[in-house]
Design a protein around this motif. Structure first.
Motif, PDB file in Angstrom:
ATOM      1  N   MET A   1       0.841  -1.167   0.000  1.00  0.00           N
ATOM      2  CA  MET A   1       0.000   0.000   0.000  1.00  0.00           C
ATOM      3  C   MET A   1       0.892   1.238   0.000  1.00  0.00           C
ATOM      4  SD  MET A   1      -3.476   0.579   2.127  1.00  0.00           S
ATOM      5  CE  MET A   1      -2.755   0.518   3.731  1.00  0.00           C
ATOM      6  N   ALA A   2       0.379   2.325  -0.491  1.00  0.00           N
ATOM      7  CA  ALA A   2       1.148   3.555  -0.666  1.00  0.00           C
ATOM      8  C   ALA A   2       1.655   4.114   0.648  1.00  0.00           C
ATOM      9  CB  ALA A   2       0.285   4.616  -1.351  1.00  0.00           C
ATOM     10  N   ASN A   3       2.850   4.708   0.597  1.00  0.00           N
ATOM     11  CA  ASN A   3       3.373   5.432   1.736  1.00  0.00           C
ATOM     12  C   ASN A   3       2.777   6.833   1.789  1.00  0.00           C
ATOM     13  OD1 ASN A   3       5.786   3.500   0.792  1.00  0.00           O
ATOM     14  ND2 ASN A   3       5.629   3.639   3.005  1.00  0.00           N
ATOM     15  N   ILE A   4       2.582   7.437   0.602  1.00  0.00           N
ATOM     16  CA  ILE A   4       1.889   8.724   0.526  1.00  0.00           C
ATOM     17  C   ILE A   4       0.994   8.742  -0.701  1.00  0.00           C
ATOM     18  CG2 ILE A   4       3.737   9.997   1.696  1.00  0.00           C
ATOM     19  CD1 ILE A   4       4.323  11.321  -1.065  1.00  0.00           C
ATOM     20  N   VAL A   5      -0.030   9.559  -0.643  1.00  0.00           N
ATOM     21  CA  VAL A   5      -0.863   9.875  -1.792  1.00  0.00           C
ATOM     22  C   VAL A   5      -0.638  11.359  -2.072  1.00  0.00           C
ATOM     23  CG1 VAL A   5      -3.220  10.034  -2.680  1.00  0.00           C
ATOM     24  CG2 VAL A   5      -2.582   8.136  -1.174  1.00  0.00           C
ATOM     25  N   PHE A   6      -0.373  11.685  -3.324  1.00  0.00           N
ATOM     26  CA  PHE A   6      -0.115  13.070  -3.684  1.00  0.00           C
ATOM     27  C   PHE A   6      -1.374  13.901  -3.503  1.00  0.00           C
ATOM     28  CE2 PHE A   6       3.495  11.009  -5.273  1.00  0.00           C
ATOM     29  CZ  PHE A   6       4.488  11.959  -5.424  1.00  0.00           C
ATOM     30  N   ASN A   7      -1.225  15.113  -2.994  1.00  0.00           N
ATOM     31  CA  ASN A   7      -2.367  15.983  -2.733  1.00  0.00           C
ATOM     32  C   ASN A   7      -3.228  16.174  -3.974  1.00  0.00           C
ATOM     33  OD1 ASN A   7      -1.678  16.316  -0.058  1.00  0.00           O
ATOM     34  ND2 ASN A   7      -0.486  18.174  -0.432  1.00  0.00           N
ATOM     35  N   THR A   8      -2.582  16.285  -5.139  1.00  0.00           N
ATOM     36  CA  THR A   8      -3.321  16.517  -6.374  1.00  0.00           C
ATOM     37  C   THR A   8      -4.214  15.341  -6.756  1.00  0.00           C
ATOM     38  OG1 THR A   8      -3.112  17.388  -8.621  1.00  0.00           O
ATOM     39  CG2 THR A   8      -1.546  15.674  -7.967  1.00  0.00           C
ATOM     40  N   ALA A   9      -3.945  14.140  -6.214  1.00  0.00           N
ATOM     41  CA  ALA A   9      -4.699  12.936  -6.568  1.00  0.00           C
ATOM     42  C   ALA A   9      -5.792  12.579  -5.571  1.00  0.00           C
ATOM     43  CB  ALA A   9      -3.741  11.755  -6.702  1.00  0.00           C
ATOM     44  N   LEU A  10      -5.816  13.228  -4.424  1.00  0.00           N
ATOM     45  CA  LEU A  10      -6.813  12.899  -3.409  1.00  0.00           C
ATOM     46  C   LEU A  10      -8.214  13.009  -3.999  1.00  0.00           C
ATOM     47  CD1 LEU A  10      -5.278  14.766  -0.336  1.00  0.00           C
ATOM     48  CD2 LEU A  10      -5.368  12.292  -0.705  1.00  0.00           C
ATOM     49  N   GLY A  11      -9.005  12.006  -3.831  1.00  0.00           N
ATOM     50  CA  GLY A  11     -10.374  12.008  -4.310  1.00  0.00           C
ATOM     51  C   GLY A  11     -10.550  11.612  -5.767  1.00  0.00           C
ATOM     52  N   TYR A  12      -9.471  11.509  -6.526  1.00  0.00           N
ATOM     53  CA  TYR A  12      -9.552  11.187  -7.945  1.00  0.00           C
ATOM     54  C   TYR A  12      -9.095   9.767  -8.271  1.00  0.00           C
ATOM     55  CZ  TYR A  12     -10.293  16.110  -8.957  1.00  0.00           C
ATOM     56  OH  TYR A  12     -10.810  17.377  -9.015  1.00  0.00           O
ATOM     57  N   LEU A  13      -8.499   9.076  -7.346  1.00  0.00           N
ATOM     58  CA  LEU A  13      -7.864   7.804  -7.664  1.00  0.00           C
ATOM     59  C   LEU A  13      -8.818   6.784  -8.280  1.00  0.00           C
ATOM     60  CD1 LEU A  13      -5.432   7.933  -4.783  1.00  0.00           C
ATOM     61  CD2 LEU A  13      -4.763   7.141  -7.023  1.00  0.00           C
ATOM     62  N   LYS A  14     -10.018   6.667  -7.779  1.00  0.00           N
ATOM     63  CA  LYS A  14     -10.964   5.703  -8.353  1.00  0.00           C
ATOM     64  C   LYS A  14     -11.281   6.073  -9.799  1.00  0.00           C
ATOM     65  CE  LYS A  14     -15.418   3.425  -7.617  1.00  0.00           C
ATOM     66  NZ  LYS A  14     -16.283   3.820  -8.702  1.00  0.00           N
ATOM     67  N   ARG A  15     -11.516   7.328 -10.058  1.00  0.00           N
ATOM     68  CA  ARG A  15     -11.813   7.775 -11.424  1.00  0.00           C
ATOM     69  C   ARG A  15     -10.645   7.478 -12.364  1.00  0.00           C
ATOM     70  NH1 ARG A  15     -11.734  13.286 -14.349  1.00  0.00           N
ATOM     71  NH2 ARG A  15     -10.062  13.628 -12.873  1.00  0.00           N
ATOM     72  N   TYR A  16      -9.425   7.798 -11.944  1.00  0.00           N
ATOM     73  CA  TYR A  16      -8.260   7.508 -12.770  1.00  0.00           C
ATOM     74  C   TYR A  16      -8.142   6.001 -13.016  1.00  0.00           C
ATOM     75  CZ  TYR A  16      -6.471  12.285 -12.013  1.00  0.00           C
ATOM     76  OH  TYR A  16      -6.298  13.644 -11.974  1.00  0.00           O
ATOM     77  N   ALA A  17      -8.285   5.207 -11.966  1.00  0.00           N
ATOM     78  CA  ALA A  17      -8.134   3.754 -12.081  1.00  0.00           C
ATOM     79  C   ALA A  17      -9.144   3.166 -13.056  1.00  0.00           C
ATOM     80  CB  ALA A  17      -8.268   3.104 -10.711  1.00  0.00           C
ATOM     81  N   GLU A  18     -10.363   3.674 -13.035  1.00  0.00           N
ATOM     82  CA  GLU A  18     -11.394   3.151 -13.926  1.00  0.00           C
ATOM     83  C   GLU A  18     -11.123   3.502 -15.394  1.00  0.00           C
ATOM     84  OE1 GLU A  18     -15.246   2.974 -10.982  1.00  0.00           O
ATOM     85  OE2 GLU A  18     -14.809   4.867 -11.969  1.00  0.00           O
ATOM     86  N   GLN A  19     -10.310   4.512 -15.653  1.00  0.00           N
ATOM     87  CA  GLN A  19      -9.985   4.904 -17.025  1.00  0.00           C
ATOM     88  C   GLN A  19      -8.793   4.146 -17.590  1.00  0.00           C
ATOM     89  OE1 GLN A  19      -9.627   9.178 -17.141  1.00  0.00           O
ATOM     90  NE2 GLN A  19     -11.651   9.483 -16.277  1.00  0.00           N
ATOM     91  N   VAL A  20      -8.007   3.513 -16.723  1.00  0.00           N
ATOM     92  CA  VAL A  20      -6.827   2.773 -17.179  1.00  0.00           C
ATOM     93  C   VAL A  20      -7.265   1.673 -18.132  1.00  0.00           C
ATOM     94  CG1 VAL A  20      -4.985   1.217 -16.432  1.00  0.00           C
ATOM     95  CG2 VAL A  20      -5.443   3.318 -15.151  1.00  0.00           C
ATOM     96  N   GLY A  21      -6.614   1.605 -19.288  1.00  0.00           N
ATOM     97  CA  GLY A  21      -6.931   0.595 -20.280  1.00  0.00           C
ATOM     98  C   GLY A  21      -8.003   1.023 -21.269  1.00  0.00           C
ATOM     99  N   THR A  22      -8.610   2.189 -21.061  1.00  0.00           N
ATOM    100  CA  THR A  22      -9.569   2.707 -22.033  1.00  0.00           C
ATOM    101  C   THR A  22      -8.859   3.771 -22.859  1.00  0.00           C
ATOM    102  OG1 THR A  22     -10.405   4.437 -20.564  1.00  0.00           O
ATOM    103  CG2 THR A  22     -11.512   2.298 -20.478  1.00  0.00           C
ATOM    104  N   GLY A  23      -9.081   3.751 -24.158  1.00  0.00           N
ATOM    105  CA  GLY A  23      -8.366   4.696 -25.010  1.00  0.00           C
ATOM    106  C   GLY A  23      -6.870   4.508 -24.844  1.00  0.00           C
ATOM    107  N   ASN A  24      -6.179   5.587 -24.562  1.00  0.00           N
ATOM    108  CA  ASN A  24      -4.728   5.534 -24.385  1.00  0.00           C
ATOM    109  C   ASN A  24      -4.313   5.772 -22.935  1.00  0.00           C
ATOM    110  OD1 ASN A  24      -4.135   5.116 -27.166  1.00  0.00           O
ATOM    111  ND2 ASN A  24      -4.671   7.248 -27.532  1.00  0.00           N
ATOM    112  N   ALA A  25      -5.260   5.642 -21.997  1.00  0.00           N
ATOM    113  CA  ALA A  25      -4.971   5.904 -20.589  1.00  0.00           C
ATOM    114  C   ALA A  25      -4.225   4.726 -19.955  1.00  0.00           C
ATOM    115  CB  ALA A  25      -6.260   6.171 -19.823  1.00  0.00           C
TER     116      ALA A  25
END
Length: 149
Positions: A1-25
């Protein structure tokens, strides 16, 4: 598990993860050298990969970045949490400078993105000195969030 989560990513991780593998993400794994590595408290405030690498923190380019195009998103209602998982990663015949961290980033478009458009998500302790042998990183639940009770 992560040691830190970057402030800019807080709250967005699920959205980013769901886009992985779609298009060129994809997720991009960047090994960071031990030498010059800035403190977690400094790194967590960086908003893109270019910013992470603009200070004294160096990418270990001999091993190279890994591109991950599959991410498992698990909503665990029993334990009231969300887990994001990716496959173990292997660098074959790894050489170069010692590393202390693995940085997992989100790249919305691997065909035209630049380091300034890649979002740093999580940072993981991973200390090795490459010696020409294969190096594997087991990254189970690279991020887990739990709801507050």
């Amino acid at each position: 598990m992560a040691n830190i989560v970057f402030n800019t990513a807080l709250g967005y991780l699920k959205r980013y993860a769901e886009q992985v593998g779609t298009g060129n993400a994809a997720l991009i794994i960047v090994p960071l050298e031990t030498s010059g590595l800035e403190a977690d408290s400094v790194l967590r405030d960086k908003d893109d990969l270019a910013a992470v690498l603009s200070g004294t923190t160096n990418e270990q380019t001999t091993m190279g970045r890994k591109t991950v195009t599959a991410c498992t998103v698990t909503v665990d209602d029993t334990n009231d949490r969300l887990a994001l998982d990716i496959a173990d990663q292997t660098w074959t015949a790894a050489t170069g400078n010692a590393i202390s961290k693995l940085l997992i980033c989100y790249d919305a478009d691997t065909t035209s993105g630049t380091d300034s458009t890649i979002v740093p998500l999580t940072l993981h302790d991973f200390s090795i000195t490459p010696d020409g042998s294969d190096v594997s990183a087991t990254i189970s639940d690279f991020f887990r969030a739990t709801s507050a009770a």
